[in-house]
Write a protein that holds these residues in place. Structure first.
Motif, mmCIF file in Angstrom:
data_model
loop_
_atom_site.group_PDB
_atom_site.id
_atom_site.type_symbol
_atom_site.label_atom_id
_atom_site.label_comp_id
_atom_site.label_asym_id
_atom_site.label_seq_id
_atom_site.Cartn_x
_atom_site.Cartn_y
_atom_site.Cartn_z
ATOM 1 N N GLU A 63 -14.295 0.765 10.163
ATOM 2 C CA GLU A 63 -13.684 0.548 11.479
ATOM 3 C C GLU A 63 -12.595 -0.523 11.452
ATOM 4 O OE1 GLU A 63 -13.713 2.263 14.267
ATOM 5 O OE2 GLU A 63 -14.997 3.718 13.253
ATOM 6 N N SER A 64 -12.327 -1.093 10.274
ATOM 7 C CA SER A 64 -11.237 -2.066 10.181
ATOM 8 C C SER A 64 -9.896 -1.328 10.160
ATOM 9 C CB SER A 64 -11.403 -2.949 8.935
ATOM 10 O OG SER A 64 -11.293 -2.191 7.759
ATOM 11 N N ASP A 65 -8.838 -2.056 10.486
ATOM 12 C CA ASP A 65 -7.507 -1.462 10.567
ATOM 13 C C ASP A 65 -7.101 -0.823 9.244
ATOM 14 O OD1 ASP A 65 -7.230 -2.257 13.207
ATOM 15 O OD2 ASP A 65 -6.149 -4.094 12.702
ATOM 16 N N TYR A 66 -6.549 0.373 9.351
ATOM 17 C CA TYR A 66 -6.059 1.113 8.185
ATOM 18 C C TYR A 66 -4.806 0.425 7.653
ATOM 19 C CZ TYR A 66 -3.797 4.786 5.511
ATOM 20 O OH TYR A 66 -3.183 5.497 4.516
ATOM 21 N N GLU A 67 -4.756 0.222 6.332
ATOM 22 C CA GLU A 67 -3.624 -0.446 5.694
ATOM 23 C C GLU A 67 -3.154 0.341 4.477
ATOM 24 O OE1 GLU A 67 -5.310 -4.231 4.789
ATOM 25 O OE2 GLU A 67 -5.183 -4.931 6.853
ATOM 26 N N GLY A 68 -3.031 1.649 4.634
ATOM 27 C CA GLY A 68 -2.608 2.483 3.520
ATOM 28 C C GLY A 68 -1.272 3.142 3.780
ATOM 29 N N PRO A 69 -0.831 4.002 2.848
ATOM 30 C CA PRO A 69 0.497 4.609 2.930
ATOM 31 C C PRO A 69 0.608 5.826 3.849
ATOM 32 C CG PRO A 69 -0.596 5.344 0.938
ATOM 33 C CD PRO A 69 -1.508 4.323 1.595
ATOM 34 N N SER A 70 -0.502 6.393 4.291
ATOM 35 C CA SER A 70 -0.450 7.595 5.126
ATOM 36 C C SER A 70 -0.013 7.241 6.550
ATOM 37 C CB SER A 70 -1.822 8.281 5.163
ATOM 38 O OG SER A 70 -2.208 8.656 3.861
ATOM 39 N N ALA A 71 0.780 8.105 7.148
ATOM 40 C CA ALA A 71 1.298 7.879 8.503
ATOM 41 C C ALA A 71 0.267 8.338 9.532
ATOM 42 C CB ALA A 71 2.622 8.604 8.679
ATOM 43 N N LEU A 72 -0.753 7.512 9.755
ATOM 44 C CA LEU A 72 -1.843 7.889 10.651
ATOM 45 C C LEU A 72 -1.592 7.516 12.103
ATOM 46 C CD1 LEU A 72 -4.979 6.947 8.528
ATOM 47 C CD2 LEU A 72 -3.752 9.120 8.632
ATOM 48 N N GLU A 73 -0.597 6.680 12.368
ATOM 49 C CA GLU A 73 -0.367 6.245 13.735
ATOM 50 C C GLU A 73 -0.009 7.405 14.660
ATOM 51 O OE1 GLU A 73 3.106 5.851 11.152
ATOM 52 O OE2 GLU A 73 1.191 4.831 11.079
ATOM 53 N N ARG A 74 0.425 8.514 14.119
ATOM 54 C CA ARG A 74 0.709 9.689 14.966
ATOM 55 C C ARG A 74 -0.577 10.401 15.382
ATOM 56 N NH1 ARG A 74 3.009 14.005 10.513
ATOM 57 N NH2 ARG A 74 1.486 13.433 8.952
ATOM 58 N N PHE A 75 -1.707 10.072 14.750
ATOM 59 C CA PHE A 75 -2.985 10.709 15.065
ATOM 60 C C PHE A 75 -3.926 9.807 15.856
ATOM 61 C CE2 PHE A 75 -1.622 12.385 10.886
ATOM 62 C CZ PHE A 75 -1.282 13.653 11.308
ATOM 63 N N ALA A 76 -3.711 8.519 15.774
ATOM 64 C CA ALA A 76 -4.609 7.575 16.455
ATOM 65 C C ALA A 76 -3.819 6.339 16.870
ATOM 66 C CB ALA A 76 -5.754 7.180 15.528
ATOM 67 N N ALA A 77 -4.118 5.828 18.060
ATOM 68 C CA ALA A 77 -3.429 4.630 18.548
ATOM 69 C C ALA A 77 -3.690 3.443 17.622
ATOM 70 C CB ALA A 77 -3.882 4.312 19.964
ATOM 71 N N ARG A 78 -4.926 3.349 17.121
ATOM 72 C CA ARG A 78 -5.305 2.289 16.183
ATOM 73 C C ARG A 78 -5.972 2.944 14.978
ATOM 74 N NH1 ARG A 78 -10.286 -0.011 15.554
ATOM 75 N NH2 ARG A 78 -10.221 -1.702 14.082
ATOM 76 N N PRO A 79 -5.172 3.356 13.990
ATOM 77 C CA PRO A 79 -5.780 4.001 12.816
ATOM 78 C C PRO A 79 -6.720 3.055 12.070
ATOM 79 C CG PRO A 79 -3.380 4.215 12.786
ATOM 80 C CD PRO A 79 -3.735 3.260 13.884
ATOM 81 N N THR A 80 -7.839 3.610 11.628
ATOM 82 C CA THR A 80 -8.828 2.861 10.852
ATOM 83 C C THR A 80 -9.078 3.599 9.544
ATOM 84 O OG1 THR A 80 -10.678 4.063 11.814
ATOM 85 C CG2 THR A 80 -9.961 2.053 12.976
#
Length: 165
Positions: A138-155
């Motif tokens: 549940e911690s903030d996602y810090e990887g290379p994938s562009a997940l912000e288009r799928f979730a307001a706060r990617p984890t």
């Protein structure tokens, strides 16, 4: 032997491929299904009851879930084990993912017995799964994938267990 948070984060980063959000390049659906079936049978044997399961999730990086019924647990709360399509990652939750901030909170609130949790964690380890604590997922996602288009706060949970397309 359990991995440290640093080792788990390194593993999550290693498995993260922005070109393959749903499953890794060499994903073996049949082998994943066999392993998952073994996990279901193991939990059924360990808890002495049939466990509901769903598998082969579509449009998700999660492969499936096993639910240990509430009446088979010491605290009367079902245990849910989620399995990812990536690297045999697994997560253990009391009731459902997100119902508690993690297994520590669930134990503190009396919803998850340490012995029941140990039984599930032992099964995962012996079957080759890597148990990633919900607190870390549940911690903030810090990887290379562009997940912000799928979730307001990617984890990390979004990345390896959620619907990301």
């Amino acid at each position: 032997m359990a991995m440290s948070e640093t080792e788990l984060l390194a593993l999550l980063r290693e498995l993260d491929d922005p070109e393959r959000l749903e499953r890794p390049l060499h994903y073996d659906r049949a082998a994943t299904g066999v392993s998952f079936g073994g996990l279901v049978r193991r939990l059924e044997a360990d808890f002495g009851v049939p466990c509901e399961s769903e598998r082969d999730s579509q449009d998700s990086s999660e492969y499936g879930r096993v639910r240990v019924p509430a009446d088979a647990t010491v605290c009367g709360t079902r245990i849910v084990v989620c399995v990812s399509k990536f690297g045999s990652l697994a997560e253990v939750c009391a009731d459902n993912p997100g119902a508690f901030l993690g297994t520590v909170e669930a134990r503190e609130e009396g919803a998850l017995d340490p012995g029941d949790l140990a039984t599930v964690e032992r099964a995962l380890a012996e079957l080759g799964y890597v148990n990633v604590p919900e607190e870390l997922l549940e911690s903030d996602y810090e990887g290379p994938s562009a997940l912000e288009r799928f979730a307001a706060r990617p984890t990390w949970w979004t990345r390896f267990f959620g619907t990301v397309w």
